[in-house]
Design a protein around this motif. Sequence first.
Motif, short mmCIF file in Angstrom:
data_model
loop_
_atom_site.label_atom_id
_atom_site.label_comp_id
_atom_site.label_asym_id
_atom_site.label_seq_id
_atom_site.Cartn_x
_atom_site.Cartn_y
_atom_site.Cartn_z
N ARG A 19 8.61 -2.63 35.32
CA ARG A 19 7.98 -2.30 34.04
C ARG A 19 9.02 -1.83 33.04
NH1 ARG A 19 2.54 0.30 36.69
NH2 ARG A 19 1.32 -1.62 36.58
N GLU A 20 9.97 -1.04 33.51
CA GLU A 20 11.03 -0.53 32.64
C GLU A 20 11.88 -1.66 32.07
OE1 GLU A 20 14.94 1.99 33.66
OE2 GLU A 20 13.06 3.07 34.07
N THR A 21 12.10 -2.69 32.87
CA THR A 21 12.93 -3.83 32.44
C THR A 21 12.09 -4.99 31.90
OG1 THR A 21 12.94 -4.75 34.68
CG2 THR A 21 14.76 -3.25 34.07
N ASN A 22 10.78 -4.77 31.80
CA ASN A 22 9.84 -5.78 31.31
C ASN A 22 9.92 -7.10 32.10
OD1 ASN A 22 7.69 -6.48 29.63
ND2 ASN A 22 9.04 -7.55 28.20
N ASN A 23 10.07 -6.97 33.40
CA ASN A 23 10.11 -8.12 34.30
C ASN A 23 8.67 -8.48 34.67
OD1 ASN A 23 10.33 -9.96 36.38
ND2 ASN A 23 11.77 -8.74 37.58
N ARG A 24 8.01 -9.26 33.83
CA ARG A 24 6.60 -9.60 34.04
C ARG A 24 6.35 -10.36 35.35
NH1 ARG A 24 3.04 -6.70 32.00
NH2 ARG A 24 1.63 -8.27 31.26
N GLN A 27 6.60 -7.90 38.14
CA GLN A 27 5.45 -7.01 38.15
C GLN A 27 4.26 -7.68 38.84
OE1 GLN A 27 4.49 -5.37 34.22
NE2 GLN A 27 6.65 -5.58 33.67
#
Length: 190
Positions: A19-24, A27
């Motif tokens: 979530r911190e790295t916006n790795n959808r 996730q």
Amino acid sequence: LGELPRAIELYEQSLAIERETNNRPGQADTLNNLGAVYQALGELPRAIELYEQSLAIKRETNNRPGQADTLNNLGVAYEKTGDPERAIQLYEESLAICREVGRHSAEVNALYNLAGLYRKKGDFARAIDYYRDSLHRRAASWTKMKTDRERAALLQNMQNTAKGLETALLQDGQVESALLEADVWRARGL
């Protein structure tokens, strides 16, 4: 079961980083895996919630194979909660996507799951069709198995599917067909 709480802890840590790295995509995969752990613990409402979150991301990112897997997992969870109609909808959606994207292993799982549900509902004709389709597709994948472990797993799955087919035929009063099908699959090495 002793390792499952630790798995939750590690997946939660992974999810925080994703979530911190916006790795959808990460996730979505982690949410799906967390759902599986909660399902194994028998915490079905939490598992369903996590699967739904995973599915939403997989839809957002157009991950069709991932959608098929998560839909199947959701189907299993809903089946375990006693909602066979919702489970059937989810398995059917998973099956359609599997066929669209050529996801063979997930396709045979969806077929098997549908067969089992239809057998439980007393719709033996549909159950028999799904079991047969699953068996033939599993058998066709034999040459793609690269290791003894993969072949052993495939044989186990085929054996379970053949037993389901035999049971559905017997429940439908098709005793002779059940015996013939059992002989055919035993002759193939089951």
